[in-house]
Design a protein around this motif. Structure first.
Motif, PDB file in Angstrom:
ATOM      1  N   THR A 449      37.101  38.635  34.750  1.00  0.00           N
ATOM      2  CA  THR A 449      37.081  39.606  34.081  1.00  0.00           C
ATOM      3  C   THR A 449      38.301  40.428  34.376  1.00  0.00           C
ATOM      4  N   PRO A 450      39.105  40.366  33.845  1.00  0.00           N
ATOM      5  CA  PRO A 450      41.158  40.937  33.695  1.00  0.00           C
ATOM      6  C   PRO A 450      40.997  41.887  35.568  1.00  0.00           C
ATOM      7  N   ASN A 451      40.182  42.339  35.722  1.00  0.00           N
ATOM      8  CA  ASN A 451      40.255  42.354  37.604  1.00  0.00           C
ATOM      9  C   ASN A 451      39.840  41.744  37.876  1.00  0.00           C
ATOM     10  N   THR A 454      42.670  39.526  38.164  1.00  0.00           N
ATOM     11  CA  THR A 454      44.319  40.208  38.562  1.00  0.00           C
ATOM     12  C   THR A 454      44.290  40.056  40.299  1.00  0.00           C
ATOM     13  N   ARG A 455      43.195  40.210  40.534  1.00  0.00           N
ATOM     14  CA  ARG A 455      42.751  40.104  42.599  1.00  0.00           C
ATOM     15  C   ARG A 455      43.554  38.180  42.801  1.00  0.00           C
ATOM     16  N   LYS A 458      47.008  38.494  42.994  1.00  0.00           N
ATOM     17  CA  LYS A 458      47.401  39.261  43.830  1.00  0.00           C
ATOM     18  C   LYS A 458      47.194  38.513  45.429  1.00  0.00           C
TER      19      LYS A 458
END
Length: 547
Positions: A449-451, A454-455, A458
């Motif tokens: 997923t996009p989230n 992103t994680r 990071k």
């Protein structure tokens, strides 16, 4: 299930290992055509001399590493070519991954959004200044003005072009931040080196030459490199391995011919090739004498040209290594096979010098290589990278302020091993980060997923540190795509036998040619003319300064 293609933008920051903050940081707002000194951008006779010096050291390493006859000279070789910032470039780089932006650089609006996010990292000081309206009222307004500590944004040719496109589309915005003026797009080296390999392929690699001894395609079949791609970018590691064994094979074959050795395994070096009194010299004198001998050998087989102003044709203005003697020899019969072999040797040595310069973090040497790449890309018809080479050179010599011009050539490298000779280009380090992210994303399977992406972006920095420590404690070596030494030696022996015994590519005064390369004559750089180069550079100078 339909495969989904995701195009996102990963970024990292790297701290300068050399402090240039004391240098001026102001731009010349109105550069003119008169400010362009064409000869400063092109390689000069001094650049040619320095290039030969660099290549001589690299060739000396190969000779001592692979020819038993040169074993006595091993202590005289130079392991690392020193430069003014060798100490700093031996230190580890401080790299900070900035995460994965869910933006597609192929879409201009998303590229603008990505650069706006990146611009938040640009150090900015906002001051209030008075501005007078140029009309009858002479009214004075107080406006806020942004002053940036400009940051360079590196990437390949496409990324740089898209970054410039994003800046151009924002050129009429109200503030300098909205205009993205704090970012300076620059070209990086690894993708450029891949393009240089492509130029070598285009000029010297043809499948029609399978029966022509000593050609790249014939040598590829000889050593059975079945993983070699038709285009270098499809398998860079395989291409690099192949060019390495071909380069060393040509160096050895030329040395056997030049020094009259009895094959690759000959352990006797002819004493008559050494200067008088060599054995009684000091170590320093021996080293200088040895490299002078190798330099003479290099000049006999390698052709690099420079192009300068002349009243007649280009050839009269070209300075060729093989023609540096005061005496003018009688014109020899055209030997297309030998010329092809010398061109292979010349281009692969230039590529090797480019690679070695980046490993040492030698900004001046990289800049010098870029001057020759300008001529090579222009002659090869690779217009995009010819323009990028020209742009980088005018950025350094004319457009960028002193701080940024120094950063341009010295902040191009990342060192993750804390040792000399372990630098890599910044864009190659980004490829390594991309590979790590892609591996992590693949392991998510159906949970992508996009989230989640992103994680991963990071925590990329801590993840890489943990993996490195774990591999170190577990004695897990890093994977290498290079050939095993045993396999390399076998391939090298086959190539040297082909070049020396069967094809005799470096033998002189034989009227012969490769039919697949019958139009090849001398260095690729000779395809340039000074007048056309000058016209081309002035045209692109106007475009660069206009934007």
């Amino acid at each position: 299930m339909k495969t989904q293609s995701l195009h996102y933008f990963q970024v990292y920051a790297v701290k300068d290992r050399i402090n240039f903050s004391h240098l001026p940081d102001y731009f010349d707002q109105n550069p003119t055509v008169d400010a362009l000194e064409v000869q400063s951008v092109l390689p000069t006779a001094s650049d040619l001399h320095d290039l030969i010096q660099d290549v001589t050291i690299l060739v000396a390493r190969d000779l001592c590493a692979y020819l038993p006859a040169f074993a006595r000279f091993v202590p005289l070789t130079v392991e690392h070519i020193q430069h003014c910032h060798s100490k700093e470039m031996s230190k580890p780089s401080e790299v900070v991954p900035l995460g994965v932006m869910l933006k597609d650089e192929n879409k201009l609006d998303e590229m603008v959004d990505a650069l706006l996010l990146l611009h938040d990292y640009v150090p900015t000081v906002t001051t209030k200044e008075c501005m007078e309206v140029a009309d009858e009222s002479n009214e004075v307004f107080e406006v806020e003005v942004d002053h940036f500590h400009h940051v360079q944004l590196g990437g390949d040719q496409l990324t740089k072009a898209r970054s410039l496109g994003a800046q151009q589309i924002r050129a009429n915005s109200e503030t300098k931040r909205e205009q993205l003026r704090g970012l300076v797009p620059v070209i990086e080296d690894w993708h450029t080196r891949v393009i240089l390999m492509s130029v070598i392929w285009k000029r010297l690699y043809k499948d029609s030459s399978s029966q022509e001894g000593g050609t790249l395609y014939q040598l590829k079949n000889l050593i059975n490199h079945t993983n070699l791609p038709t285009k270098p970018k499809n398998n860079v590691n395989a291409t690099e391995d192949f060019l390495t064994v071909v380069r060393i094979g040509h160096v050895i074959a030329a040395a056997i011919e030049h020094f009259h050795l009895d094959g690759m395994n000959d352990e006797h070096f002819p004493e008559e090739e050494l200067p008088h009194g060599f054995n009684s010299m000091s170590t320093c004198e021996k080293q200088n004498a040895f490299h002078r001998m190798v330099k003479k050998f290099v000049k006999s087989y390698v052709n690099f040209d420079v192009v300068g102003p002349a009243t007649s044709d280009v050839e009269s203005a070209s300075f060729t290594i093989s023609d540096v003697d005061d005496t003018t020899p009688e014109p020899a019969p055209h030997d297309g096979v030998r010329e092809y072999a010398c061109e292979v040797l010349s281009l692969t040595l230039l590529e090797h010098n480019f690679h070695d310069a980046t490993r040492e973090g030698d900004g001046n040497r990289v800049l010098r290589v870029w001057k020759f790449l300008l001529l090579i890309f222009k002659a090869a018809g690779n217009h995009n990278y010819a323009i990028e080479a020209f742009t980088l050179l005018v950025q350094y010599y004319f457009l960028l302020p002193p701080r940024l011009s120094q950063q341009l050539i010295w902040s191009r490298f990342v060192n993750t091993h804390s040792q000399p000779g372990c630098n890599i280009p910044c864009d190659l380090h980004l490829e390594h980060l991309n590979r790590t992210v892609k591996t992590a994303v693949q392991n998510l399977c159906a949970n992508v997923t996009p989230n989640a992406i992103t994680r991963i972006g990071k925590v990329l920095g801590p993840i890489m540190k943990v993996c490195t420590k774990f591999d170190s404690y577990s004695n897990v070596g890093q994977h290498s795509s290079a050939h095993l030494e045993k396999s390399f030696q076998k391939d090298l022996q086959h190539i040297v036998n082909e070049l020396n015994t069967r094809s005799k590519v470096f033998a002189k005064n034989q009227r012969r040619k490769h039919h697949s390369f019958k139009n090849l004559s001398g260095s690729i750089i000779k395809n340039n003319t000074y007048s056309k180069l000058q016209e081309w550079m002035i045209m692109h100078w106007k475009k660069i300064t206009y934007h």
